[in-house]
Design an enzyme around this catalytic site. Structure first.
Site, PDB file in Angstrom:
ATOM      1  N   HIS A 163       0.854  -1.184   0.000  1.00  8.07           N
ATOM      2  CA  HIS A 163       0.000   0.000   0.000  1.00  8.07           C
ATOM      3  C   HIS A 163       0.886   1.228   0.000  1.00  8.07           C
ATOM      4  O   HIS A 163       1.757   1.371   0.848  1.00  8.07           O
ATOM      5  CB  HIS A 163      -0.884   0.025   1.252  1.00  8.07           C
ATOM      6  CG  HIS A 163      -1.976  -0.982   1.218  1.00  8.07           C
ATOM      7  ND1 HIS A 163      -3.016  -0.903   0.316  1.00  8.07           N
ATOM      8  CD2 HIS A 163      -2.186  -2.094   1.947  1.00  8.07           C
ATOM      9  CE1 HIS A 163      -3.823  -1.932   0.498  1.00  8.07           C
ATOM     10  NE2 HIS A 163      -3.353  -2.671   1.481  1.00  8.07           N
ATOM     11  N   CYS A 205      -0.381   1.956  -5.081  1.00 10.28           N
ATOM     12  CA  CYS A 205      -1.122   3.150  -5.495  1.00 10.28           C
ATOM     13  C   CYS A 205      -0.138   4.320  -5.568  1.00 10.28           C
ATOM     14  O   CYS A 205       0.782   4.410  -4.756  1.00 10.28           O
ATOM     15  CB  CYS A 205      -2.193   3.489  -4.456  1.00 10.28           C
ATOM     16  SG  CYS A 205      -3.278   2.100  -4.106  1.00 10.28           S
TER      17      CYS A 205
END
Lengths: 391, 433
Positions: A163, A205
Site C-alpha cells: 500500500h 497506489c
C-alpha cells in the site's frame, strides 16, 4: 554496339563487394553495438519486498511470490534473491489451502510451495531492515541469506508491492518509507558501488511518486500507477475469498511467461505491458538515469541470470607447489630433515594467538633456564618447608 | 601417638578413595568442591591445550596459576603416579604443620597466661587454658584435618585448594615461630595462587612483633614483612613469566579472580548475583563484592593487635567465605582450627544452631543440585538457598567464635559473672589490649 565491359565489371565488383561488406558491416555493427550497449554485468540479484501483512492483503504476497517464481525460473538462484514477506498467508488459519498461495483463481500455480526461501519474514520486514539490506549495513552476525552481497558488476531487480501513497510506501501497518529515503539508499549503494544497473518496479497506489526523487545513475524504474491514481487488483478468487493478484503484476507475469532465459525481449516491450485500458491505472517509467538505450537492454539483464560464456580451447598445466610436502616421499627419504619434522596439530592452522604459547610444545622446548630456575625454586620451597616444620 | 594414627588413617582413607572411580566421578561433578578456578578437570584441559601449542589462558578452561600448571604437566608427563602422592603429601604436611602450630601456639599461650597470673581475676581458673589443652588439642586438630569430609573431598578431587591450605598451614606454623622470611614466603605463595591471602600481610607484621625472639617495633616488623613479601612475590612472578613469557598469562589469572566472569554455581555469593545484575552495574557491584572480602582486615587488625593468630584465623575464615570462587576446602582449614579456642567454647552463644545449620546445608546442597540439574523440579533459587544457608552458618560460626574469644578475654580479667544490676558491684570499662 560495343558495350564497355569494364565499368559493368567494375560496377558488379563494387556491388558484390559492397554486399559482402554490407553483410560484414552489419556483423561489425553488431559487435560494436554489443560493446556499447550490451550489459557488462556479471551477476544478478533480486530484492522482492511485500510490505503488507494480514489476510486481506493476500494479493500483495501473491504479487511478490509470483515475481519470485519468475525470477527463479529465469535463473537467479535463491542465494541471490532477498525475499521479504510478512509470510502470514500460507499458514494463516483462514487459508483454505494450507501451505499454498495462489496467484490465479484457477489455482494453477502454487507460488509458495516447499522450496520457497523467505529471508525476512514477519516483523523483520521493516523499513530499517530494508534500507540495511540495500546499503549493506547489517550487524556482523547477520547470516549470508540476509545480506545483499552485491558488487559493482551486479544487476539488481528491486520489486516492491503493498500500500502506497504520495511520496511514501507503508510498511506493515506500523511505519513508512519515503521516496527521499529510498533515493538516498540507492545513492549510498551507488557510492559504495553496490550495483551496476538497477531496475526498480513498484506496484502500489500512486507508485510514480516513489521513483520521482531518484538521482543515482544507472537506475531504471517502472511504476504501476501515476500520482493521483490507484493501482487496482485484478480478480477475486471466490474459493479463497480475497483478491488474489494485482493488475499490473498479473500482466507483468503474463509477459514474463513468454520470456525464457535466452530470449532477446527488451525493456521496450516490458514498458508496453499493461496499458491503461487493461490496467485502469497508467504505468509510469523513468529511464533518464539509465545509460543504455532501452531498446537494447534485455529483459534477462535483470530478470534472469544469463552469463556470456566464452569457450576456448586454450589450456595450461598447473605446476606443482614446491612447498607442499609429499607424504609418500617422507617415508622413503629417511635422511631428509624437513620430512622428518613432526608437525604439531594446530600449527597447520593459523590462529590469532598461535605465536603466544611457549610452554613444552613439541617444537618449542622450554628454555633450559626455565628448568634450572624451576628446580632451584622447588628445592628452595622444600628447604623452607623442612625448616618451618623442624625448627 | 594418636596423631600418627590419625595421619595413617587419613592417608589410608585417601589412598582407598583414590582407587574408587565412582567416587572420583561423583566428586568431580560437585560444584561445592570444584570451582572454575581450582578444579582438576580444567587443569588437565589447560595442559592439553598447552601441549597442542595453543594459548590456554583466554579460553573457558584453566584459569589458575602458571606454575601449578607447569608442575602438574611436568609430573603428568614424566611420573603420573606422583600426582596422587603429591596431593596426599600436601595434606599430610598440612596436618603435621597444624599439629606443630597448635602445640607451639598453646604452649606459648599457657606460658603467657602463667606470666600474667596477677592480672587475672580470682576464680576464673575454670575457663583458663590448661595443660590438657596443650596435649590434646593438637592431636584433635591433626585428626580433624586428616579425617574430615571436606578436606577428604578436596584431596580426592585434586583441586588446588589443597595447596592453598598447605601454604596457609605452613604460614600459621611459621607465624608462631616468628620468622618473617618464612611467613612472607608462604603468604607470597598463597597470594600467587589466589589473590586474597595478601591481607595476611597485616597479620605477618603483628605475628612477627609478638613472637620474635628479639623484640623490635611494629613499624620495623611491618616494613620487613613487606620487603620480604615483595622479594618472594617478585621471584615467583619472574619464574612464572619465564615459564610463560607473555604478560597476558601473568595477569589473566588475577583478572579472572577479580572480575569473576565465570558464573558456574559454587558455594559462594558471587555467582547468583552476577547472573542477574544488569551490565550497567556490573563493575560497581564487582568492586563492592571484592571490597567486602578485603575490608574486614583493617579494623580487625586494629582490634586484634595483640592476638595475631586469632586475627589470622578470622582473615582465613572471612576470605574462605566471601572470596569469588570458594569451596568447602577453604572452609575445612579454619573449621579444623576451632578446637584451638575450645577454652572459650562456654561463651559460644548458639553453637548447636550453627552446627546444625552447617550440617543441614552441607547435606542439602547436593540434594538441591540434583533437584535442579538432574530432576528439573527445582531451579537455581533452591540451590542458592542451600548455599546461602551454608554461608550463613559459616559466618555465624565465625562471628560467634570471635564474640566468645573476646568475651573470654574480658571475663578472665573481670570475673566469670558480669555485674548484676541493682547490686553494689560496679562495672568498670577498661580498654582491653
Amino acid at each position: 554496339m560495343h558495350i564497355n565491359i569494364t565499368p559493368l565489371a567494375f560496377l558488379l565488383y563494387i556491388i558484390s563487394t559492397s554486399h559482402a561488406s554490407l553483410a560484414k558491416n552489419t556483423k561489425v555493427t553488431q559487435e560494436v553495438n554489443k560493446h556499447f550497449s550490451g550489459s557488462s554485468h556479471t551477476n544478478n540479484w533480486a530484492v522482492l519486498v511485500c510490505t503488507s501483512r494480514f489476510w486481506f492483503n493476500y494479493r500483495h504476497v501473491a504479487n511478490a511470490l509470483s515475481v519470485y517464481r519468475s525470477v527463479k525460473r529465469l535463473g537467479i538462484p535463491d542465494s541471490q534473491i532477498i525475499l521479504m514477506l510478512a509470510d502470514d498467508m500460507a499458514c494463516n488459519p483462514r487459508n483454505p489451502r494450507p501451505g499454498k498461495v495462489y496467484n490465479n483463481k484457477d489455482q494453477a500455480i502454487d507460488v509458495y510451495g516447499s522450496d520457497v526461501e523467505v529471508d525476512y519474514r514477519g516483523y523483520e520486514v521493516t523499513a530499517e531492515n530494508f534500507i540495511r539490506v540495500l546499503t549493506g549495513r547489517l550487524p556482523a552476525d547477520a547470516p549470508r541469506s540476509k545480506r545483499l552481497s552485491t558488487d559493482d558488476r551486479s544487476n539488481i531487480l528491486v520489486y516492491m508491492t503493498g500500500h502506497g501513497g504520495e511520496d511514501f510506501l507503508k510498511f506493515q501497518d506500523a511505519e513508512e518509507i519515503s521516496n527521499v529515503e529510498l533515493a538516498d539508499a540507492f545513492e549510498q549503494m551507488w557510492q559504495r558501488r553496490r550495483y551496476h544497473e538497477l531496475l526498480f518496479i513498484i506496484d502500489t497506489c500512486q507508485a510514480v511518486s516513489m521513483f520521482k526523487r531518484f538521482y543515482s545513475p544507472n537506475i531504471m524504474a517502472i511504476a504501476s500507477s501515476q500520482v493521483g491514481e490507484d493501482s487496482l487488483s485484478h480478480h477475486v478468487d471466490p474459493a479463497i475469498g480475497v483478491y488474489i493478484i494485482d493488475r499490473y503484476t498479473y500482466h507483468l507475469l503474463e509477459f514474463l511467461e513468454r520470456v525464457s532465459p535466452g530470449s532477446k525481449e527488451t525493456m521496450e516491450q516490458l514498458f508496453k505491458v499493461c496499458p491503461k485500458h487493461q490496467c485502469i491505472s497508467t504505468p509510469g517509467f523513468s529511464t533518464h538515469l539509465f545509460s543504455r538505450p532501452i531498446s537494447r537492454t534485455l529483459i534477462s539483464d535483470f530478470f534472469g541470470s544469463v552469463r556470456d560464456v566464452d569457450v576456448t580451447d586454450w589450456s595450461f598445466t598447473a605446476k606443482p607447489n614446491p612447498e607442499v610436502v609429499d607424504t609418500n616421499k617422507r617415508t622413503k627419504a629417511s635422511g631428509n630433515e624437513s620430512a622428518n619434522r613432526r608437525y604439531s596439530y594446530s600449527q597447520q592452522f593459523v590462529t590469532k594467538d598461535s605465536t603466544s604459547d611457549r610452554l613444552g610444545t613439541v617444537e618449542n622446548t622450554p628454555h633450559p633456564l626455565v628448568g634450572i630456575a624451576s628446580s632451584i625454586f622447588l628445592c628452595l620451597m622444600v628447604a623452607t618447608v623442612m625448616k618451618t616444620l623442624i625448627s | 601417638m594418636y596423631e600418627i594414627c590419625a595421619l595413617f588413617v587419613g592417608i589410608g582413607l585417601r589412598m582407598w578413595l583414590f582407587r574408587m572411580p565412582r567416587v572420583l566421578l561423583w566428586i568431580s561433578s560437585r560444584p561445592e568442591i570444584e570451582t572454575p578456578l581450582t578444579s582438576w578437570g580444567r587443569l588437565i584441559e589447560g595442559e592439553a591445550l598447552m601441549r597442542n601449542s595453543q594459548s590456554y589462558q583466554n579460553k573457558h578452561s584453566y584459569h589458575g596459576s602458571t606454575l601449578l600448571l607447569a608442575l602438574i604437566s611436568y609430573l603428568n608427563l614424566n611420573a603420573p603416579f606422583l600426582v596422587e602422592i603429591l596431593f596426599i603429601a600436601s595434606d599430610v604436611i598440612s596436618a603435621v604443620a597444624l599439629y606443630l602450630f597448635a602445640q607451639k601456639f598453646l604452649r606459648k599461650e599457657l606460658k603467657s597466661q602463667k606470666e600474667c597470673k596477677e592480672k587475672l581475676f580470682k576464680g576464673v581458673s575454670s575457663i583458663l587454658i590448661k595443660p590438657e589443652h596443650v596435649s590434646k588439642v593438637p592431636t584433635i586438630i591433626c585428626a580433624l584435618y586428616m579425617c574430615n569430609p571436606f578436606s577428604l573431598a578436596t584431596c580426592i578431587s585434586k583441586s588446588s585448594v589443597t595447596f592453598n591450605n598447605l601454604f596457609l598451614a605452613l604460614f600459621l606454623l611459621s607465624a608462631v615461630q616468628g620468622s618473617i622470611w618464612q611467613m612472607a614466603f608462604y603468604v607470597a605463595l598463597s597470594t600467587y595462587e589466589t589473590l586474597y591471602p595478601v591481607q595476611l600481610l597485616l597479620a605477618t607484621g603483628l605475628c612477627a612483633w609478638k613472637y620474635q625472639e628479639k623484640p623490635s617495633t611494629l613499624k620495623i616488623c611491618y616494613l620487613k614483612s613487606l620487603a620480604c613479601f615483595t622479594f618472594w612475590m617478585a621471584l615467583i612472578l619472574t619464574l612464572s613469566f619465564l615459564c610463560e613469557p607473555t604478560t597476558s598469562s601473568l595477569l589473566s589469572h588475577y583478572k579472572f579472580i577479580l572480575s569473576a566472569p565465570d558464573q558456574t554455581p559454587n558455594v559462594g555469593v558471587f555467582w547468583y548475583f552476577f547472573t542477574e545484575v544488569f551490565d550497567h552495574f556490573h563493575t560497581f557491584f564487582m568492586c563492592v563484592f571484592q571490597i567486602n572480602v578485603l575490608i574486614y582486615s583493617i579494623p580487625m587488625s586494629i582490634k586484634l593487635k595483640s592476638h595475631p593468630v586469632f586475627l589470622v584465623f578470622m582473615l582465613i575464615a572471612i576470605t574462605g567465605i566471601f572470596k569469588s570462587y570458594p569451596s568447602v576446602g577453604d572452609a575445612s582449614l579454619w573449621l579444623c582450627l576451632l578446637p584451638l579456642w575450645s577454652h572459650t567454647f562456654s561463651y559460644l552463644r548458639y553453637p548447636s544452631v550453627t552446627g546444625a545449620m552447617l550440617l543441614t546445608s552441607t547435606i542439602l546442597c547436593p540434594v538441591m543440585w540434583h533437584m535442579w540439574i538432574n530432576a528439573h523440579s527445582a531451579n537455581a533459587n533452591f540451590y542458592f538457598a542451600a548455599t546461602l544457608a551454608y554461608t550463613t552458618a559459616l559466618v555465624l560460626i565465625t562471628t560467634d567464635t570471635a564474640m566468645a574469644y573476646l568475651n573470654w578475654h574480658v571475663r578472665i580479667r573481670e570475673g566469670l559473672k558480669p555485674c548484676v544490676a541493682g547490686t553494689s558491684e560496679k562495672a568498670v570499662l577498661r580498654l582491653m589490649n
